[in-house]
Design a protein around this motif. Structure first.
Motif, short mmCIF file in Angstrom:
data_model
loop_
_atom_site.label_atom_id
_atom_site.label_comp_id
_atom_site.label_asym_id
_atom_site.label_seq_id
_atom_site.Cartn_x
_atom_site.Cartn_y
_atom_site.Cartn_z
N SER A 126 -17.28 85.48 152.80
CA SER A 126 -17.43 84.25 151.94
C SER A 126 -18.61 83.98 151.19
O SER A 126 -19.63 84.91 151.45
CB SER A 126 -17.49 83.00 152.96
N LEU A 127 -18.62 83.42 150.05
CA LEU A 127 -19.66 83.25 149.12
C LEU A 127 -20.76 82.60 149.89
O LEU A 127 -22.14 82.75 149.37
CB LEU A 127 -19.59 82.58 148.04
N ALA A 128 -20.56 81.59 150.85
CA ALA A 128 -21.70 80.90 151.55
C ALA A 128 -22.43 82.00 152.39
O ALA A 128 -23.47 81.71 152.71
CB ALA A 128 -20.93 79.90 152.47
N ARG A 129 -21.80 83.09 152.67
CA ARG A 129 -22.58 84.07 153.61
C ARG A 129 -23.44 85.01 152.83
O ARG A 129 -24.34 85.74 153.34
CB ARG A 129 -21.73 84.85 154.54
N SER A 150 -21.16 94.34 152.60
CA SER A 150 -22.15 93.77 153.33
C SER A 150 -22.47 92.35 152.61
O SER A 150 -23.00 91.54 153.30
CB SER A 150 -23.04 94.75 153.56
N VAL A 151 -22.42 92.33 151.26
CA VAL A 151 -23.05 91.11 150.60
C VAL A 151 -22.46 90.01 151.15
O VAL A 151 -23.04 89.14 151.35
CB VAL A 151 -22.98 91.56 149.10
N PRO A 152 -20.88 89.81 151.03
CA PRO A 152 -20.38 88.79 151.31
C PRO A 152 -20.31 88.55 152.96
O PRO A 152 -19.91 87.39 153.38
CB PRO A 152 -18.92 88.76 150.88
N ARG A 153 -20.39 89.55 153.54
CA ARG A 153 -20.49 89.31 154.98
C ARG A 153 -21.81 88.89 155.49
O ARG A 153 -22.14 88.51 156.84
CB ARG A 153 -20.34 90.83 155.59
N GLY A 154 -22.82 88.81 154.50
CA GLY A 154 -24.26 88.35 154.91
C GLY A 154 -25.07 89.30 155.71
O GLY A 154 -26.09 89.08 156.20
N ALA A 210 -6.61 90.46 150.82
CA ALA A 210 -6.30 89.42 151.49
C ALA A 210 -7.44 88.92 152.93
O ALA A 210 -7.71 88.02 153.02
CB ALA A 210 -5.05 89.33 152.13
N CYS A 211 -7.84 90.23 153.47
CA CYS A 211 -8.82 89.94 154.69
C CYS A 211 -10.08 90.59 154.25
O CYS A 211 -11.07 90.11 155.11
CB CYS A 211 -8.06 90.81 155.67
N LEU A 212 -10.29 91.45 153.53
CA LEU A 212 -11.55 92.16 153.50
C LEU A 212 -12.52 91.66 152.06
O LEU A 212 -13.55 92.11 151.97
CB LEU A 212 -11.63 93.59 153.49
N CYS A 213 -11.86 90.85 151.15
CA CYS A 213 -12.25 90.58 149.80
C CYS A 213 -12.61 89.07 149.97
O CYS A 213 -11.77 88.15 150.21
CB CYS A 213 -11.52 91.17 148.91
N THR A 214 -13.77 88.84 149.11
CA THR A 214 -14.20 87.38 148.86
C THR A 214 -13.93 86.89 147.37
O THR A 214 -14.37 87.67 146.65
CB THR A 214 -15.51 87.02 149.22
#
Length: 273
Positions: free
Chosen positions: A21-24, A56-60, A128-132
């Protein structure tokens, strides 16, 4: 009564959930994400259907100076050579401007290709599952929910046997230096670990993008090959330039994994390209 194990990456009904997510996005990486977003919009304008972050960027979990920026772009029409050149130039410019990232990689598809039946359990699942979502209308709204089943395993990574001859060519054509071999080791290590994980994913019944966790899940079902995948997971993060490692990938681990994958899940549906 035995307790049911709840695996990561799935909801209470057993469906895979979107992992980022963008929040991460870590604070250090927010300026580069904003710059990439703005430049994608400028480069493609109304032709851009949507754009996404993955990795790794959107996964935090991104590391300053070590992680790359991964993007996926969906156009309203089939991309051409000029579009591929545009994302290449954009990536080079962003990489040069922001030393905290180690390169920019961009996948480029048409909206129709990503929503096609052919890609439903490969690139469709990936979106659907791995992209933000970063820009535009989220294609996940037009895609099904996914379970970690054998169909998904087959269509995501059931093509390793097709890749191995190309890997051998890349190894033969690479310069005979550690520096030239490290990127090959990193790429092939990651591919093999992910393939090993999706081989066992339907039995494990969950999802993770962490290479070490993937290797551990695989080792639960294939203890005789566990050490090889653990080593590959380590090299996926900290690659060596060892030619013996590359040879072992294309002469031993890769062929075994391709054969076992075909035996268990079958072969991925062929793509026209």
């Amino acid at each position: 009564m035995a307790e049911t194990v709840r695996r990561p990456g799935v909801d209470a009904q057993g469906y895979l959930v979107r992992e980022g997510s963008l929040a991460r996005v870590p604070d250090a990486f927010r300026p580069v994400v904003a710059t990439a977003r703005d430049r994608l919009a400028d480069a493609f304008g109304a032709r851009l259907h949507s754009a996404y972050l993955y990795g790794s960027v959107p996964r935090g979990t991104a590391r300053v100076g070590r992680s790359d920026l991964d993007l996926l772009v969906a156009l309203g029409e089939e991309p051409g050579d000029a579009d591929r050149e545009a994302v290449r130039a954009l990536g080079e410019a962003v990489d040069k401007e922001f030393p905290l990232i180690d390169g920019v990689g961009t996948l480029l598809y048409s909206r129709d290709r990503l929503l096609s039946n052919l890609e439903r359990y490969d690139m469709g699942w990936f979106v659907a599952c791995l992209c933000t979502p970063l820009l535009g209308d989220d294609l996940a709204a037009s895609l099904p929910r996914y379970r970690p089943d054998s169909l998904l395993a087959r269509e995501t990574n059931g093509d390793l046997a097709r890749w191995l001859p190309r890997w051998r060519e890349r190894i033969e054509q690479a310069e005979d230096t550690e520096e030239a071999r490290r990127p090959l080791v990193r790429f092939m290590s990651r591919h093999l670990v992910r393939t090993g994980f999706t081989l066992v994913m339907p039995r494990w019944q969950g999802w993770t993008s962490d290479l070490r966790e993937m290797a551990e899940a695989f080792g639960t079902y294939y203890p005789e090959r566990a050490a090889q995948l653990r080593t590959a997971a380590r090299y996926g993060h900290e690659p060596v330039g060892d030619p013996d490692t590359l040879r072992s990938y294309v002469d031993d681990l890769g062929p075994w994994l391709a054969g076992e994958y075909t035996r268990v899940h079958g072969v991925k549906t062929a793509r026209p390209d």
